[in-house]
Design a protein around this motif. Structure first.
Motif, PDB file in Angstrom:
ATOM      1  N   ASP A 141      -5.139   6.559 -16.427  1.00  0.00           N
ATOM      2  CA  ASP A 141      -6.105   6.553 -17.527  1.00  0.00           C
ATOM      3  C   ASP A 141      -7.512   6.523 -16.941  1.00  0.00           C
ATOM      4  N   ASP A 142      -8.484   6.628 -17.823  1.00  0.00           N
ATOM      5  CA  ASP A 142      -9.880   6.690 -17.377  1.00  0.00           C
ATOM      6  C   ASP A 142     -10.388   5.342 -16.882  1.00  0.00           C
ATOM      7  N   GLY A 143      -9.654   4.261 -17.144  1.00  0.00           N
ATOM      8  CA  GLY A 143     -10.118   2.925 -16.761  1.00  0.00           C
ATOM      9  C   GLY A 143      -9.773   2.536 -15.342  1.00  0.00           C
ATOM     10  N   VAL A 144      -9.165   3.426 -14.569  1.00  0.00           N
ATOM     11  CA  VAL A 144      -8.789   3.133 -13.187  1.00  0.00           C
ATOM     12  C   VAL A 144     -10.053   3.076 -12.330  1.00  0.00           C
ATOM     13  N   SER A 145     -10.214   1.957 -11.626  1.00  0.00           N
ATOM     14  CA  SER A 145     -11.405   1.774 -10.801  1.00  0.00           C
ATOM     15  C   SER A 145     -11.084   1.720  -9.314  1.00  0.00           C
ATOM     16  N   ALA A 146      -9.809   1.671  -8.967  1.00  0.00           N
ATOM     17  CA  ALA A 146      -9.440   1.617  -7.553  1.00  0.00           C
ATOM     18  C   ALA A 146      -8.008   2.117  -7.381  1.00  0.00           C
ATOM     19  N   ILE A 147      -7.744   2.711  -6.224  1.00  0.00           N
ATOM     20  CA  ILE A 147      -6.408   3.199  -5.890  1.00  0.00           C
ATOM     21  C   ILE A 147      -6.117   2.816  -4.443  1.00  0.00           C
ATOM     22  N   ARG A 148      -4.898   2.425  -4.190  1.00  0.00           N
ATOM     23  CA  ARG A 148      -4.485   2.138  -2.821  1.00  0.00           C
ATOM     24  C   ARG A 148      -3.049   2.613  -2.620  1.00  0.00           C
ATOM     25  N   TYR A 149      -2.698   2.785  -1.336  1.00  0.00           N
ATOM     26  CA  TYR A 149      -1.355   3.253  -1.028  1.00  0.00           C
ATOM     27  C   TYR A 149      -0.844   2.542   0.225  1.00  0.00           C
ATOM     28  N   ARG A 150       0.457   2.630   0.413  1.00  0.00           N
ATOM     29  CA  ARG A 150       1.093   2.098   1.617  1.00  0.00           C
ATOM     30  C   ARG A 150       2.288   2.976   1.958  1.00  0.00           C
ATOM     31  N   ILE A 151       2.662   2.960   3.218  1.00  0.00           N
ATOM     32  CA  ILE A 151       3.805   3.754   3.700  1.00  0.00           C
ATOM     33  C   ILE A 151       4.850   2.812   4.272  1.00  0.00           C
ATOM     34  N   ALA A 152       6.086   2.991   3.793  1.00  0.00           N
ATOM     35  CA  ALA A 152       7.240   2.219   4.287  1.00  0.00           C
ATOM     36  C   ALA A 152       6.991   0.714   4.186  1.00  0.00           C
ATOM     37  N   GLY A 153       6.350   0.266   3.091  1.00  0.00           N
ATOM     38  CA  GLY A 153       6.125  -1.157   2.874  1.00  0.00           C
ATOM     39  C   GLY A 153       5.086  -1.779   3.775  1.00  0.00           C
ATOM     40  N   GLY A 154       4.244  -0.965   4.421  1.00  0.00           N
ATOM     41  CA  GLY A 154       3.221  -1.486   5.329  1.00  0.00           C
ATOM     42  C   GLY A 154       1.998  -2.007   4.588  1.00  0.00           C
ATOM     43  N   ASP A 155       0.923  -2.131   5.321  1.00  0.00           N
ATOM     44  CA  ASP A 155      -0.317  -2.653   4.730  1.00  0.00           C
ATOM     45  C   ASP A 155      -0.893  -1.648   3.744  1.00  0.00           C
ATOM     46  N   TRP A 156      -1.595  -2.198   2.732  1.00  0.00           N
ATOM     47  CA  TRP A 156      -2.237  -1.344   1.738  1.00  0.00           C
ATOM     48  C   TRP A 156      -3.490  -0.707   2.336  1.00  0.00           C
ATOM     49  N   ILE A 157      -3.731   0.543   1.952  1.00  0.00           N
ATOM     50  CA  ILE A 157      -4.904   1.280   2.402  1.00  0.00           C
ATOM     51  C   ILE A 157      -5.660   1.756   1.166  1.00  0.00           C
ATOM     52  N   ASP A 158      -6.927   1.406   1.068  1.00  0.00           N
ATOM     53  CA  ASP A 158      -7.728   1.785  -0.098  1.00  0.00           C
ATOM     54  C   ASP A 158      -8.105   3.258  -0.045  1.00  0.00           C
TER      55      ASP A 158
END
Length: 353
Positions: A37-54
């Protein structure tokens, strides 16, 4: 300058060796980011349960270096001003479909233990879905497990077995219970794997006595059918009809037409993974037709004899429903108190239905 070039050369060699050490399935992948939706202000991802990356919220394409499609899972999470960090959405990359596929909760790689119904089974085929659609995967009966990556427990595993790589049983259907991590059979075949095959062949034979048979060799073709028995699928009922032509070696006729029909039994042995051997014996009739001039005028003549045959045939599959075969045979002709021998070779193809 020479020293610098030498160091650059070594650096290039090191880089090439390092590249060769990368896993074959690990390569750069790209994931297209779509905001819920338009209210998203941040996104992050991770690979194979590792640390989150903004990730920059305005970024449209996510580049994933050295992503291993066989084992890695991509997790995506969005931040909203109303609900803070939302749920984690997991994805895997399907190398066959060349696309990203969402992973349901608890969906992971599972294994299915397979066992033969009896010692005659040589291979299995399987697929996952709602109903079988013809897109099968094949494994040898020597393998102990079927590995199902990212198995969806809402779907069904269908397994079929074969003893000749031509004819397969009806499907055994299994469902996987995520809570107990066990398999349960939900449907069992209502019939066994009796096989029915029909084939075309070419044959050539030589006689043991040119003078007695009035010809030296014969050649032709025929039709052969086979049916396995329900109590022993390796035991075969064989039916054969053939027609051959033989040039004459006497002055009374130019040629012979030889028609034969037999009924017999054979037994199929699995010699190797893609090679089978079928020794067989059969019994039937053999008819010789000719136009002779013994009486001075052309006269059509039939000679009917009994025949007892022994053969040894080798089979190997061409397609899932077709095999090629070649072999040797010997036929004893019996006419009253006279005996004759024909021996030769046979080759052809056979199809299952």
């Amino acid at each position: 300058m020479g020293l610098i070039r030498w160091r650059v050369f070594h650096a290039l060699v090191f880089c090439l060796l390092l590249a060769q050490l990368q896993p074959l399935c690990a390569k750069d992948q790209h994931f297209r980011l779509v905001q819920n939706d338009d209210g998203v202000s941040a996104i992050r991802y991770r690979i194979a349960g590792g640390d989150w990356i903004d990730v920059d919220v305005h970024q449209k394409l996510l580049r994933l270096a050295d992503f291993d499609a066989e084992t890695d899972v991509l997790g995506i999470q969005q931040y909203s001003s109303t609900s803070a960090w939302g749920p984690v959405y997991d994805y895997r990359y399907d190398e066959n479909l060349k696309t990203w596929v969402g992973i349901k909760e608890g969906q992971r790689t599972v294994r299915f233990s397979i066992s033969k119904a009896d010692d005659s089974i040589i291979a299995f085929r399987y697929q996952v879905g709602v109903q079988p659609d013809g897109q099968w995967s094949y494994i040898s009966a020597d393998e102990a497990f079927i590995t199902l990556p990212w198995f969806d427990s809402d779907l069904t595993l269908f397994v079929q077995q074969t003893w000749d790589r031509l004819n397969y049983s009806d499907s055994y259907a299994y469902r996987y219970n995520q809570q107990t991590q066990t398999w349960a059979m939900v449907d069992k075949p209502k019939q066994s794997i009796e096989s029915y095959t029909i084939g075309l062949f070419a044959t050539a034979a030589k006689t043991s006595s040119d003078i007695e048979h009035l010809y030296q060799f014969s050649y032709g073709g025929g039709l052969q059918g086979a049916m396995s028995f329900p109590f022993n699928r390796r035991l075969l009922l064989l039916m054969q009809a053939d027609a051959q032509y033989a040039p004459s070696n006497n002055i009374w006729t130019d040629s012979f037409v030889i028609l034969g029909g037999t009924l017999g039994l054979g037994y199929r042995y699995q010699v190797a993974k893609n090679l089978q051997m079928v020794p067989a014996v059969s019994y039937g009739l053999l008819a010789h037709y000719s136009e002779n001039t013994c009486s001075g005028t052309p006269e059509k003549t039939w000679f009917i004899a009994q025949q007892a045959s022994a053969s040894l045939r080798f089979e190997f599959p061409l397609l899932q429903s077709m095999l090629a075969f070649a072999g040797l045979h010997a036929t004893l002709m019996i006419e009253k108190e006279e005996f004759g021998l024909l021996y030769g070779t046979t080759a052809g193809i056979q199809m299952a239905w």
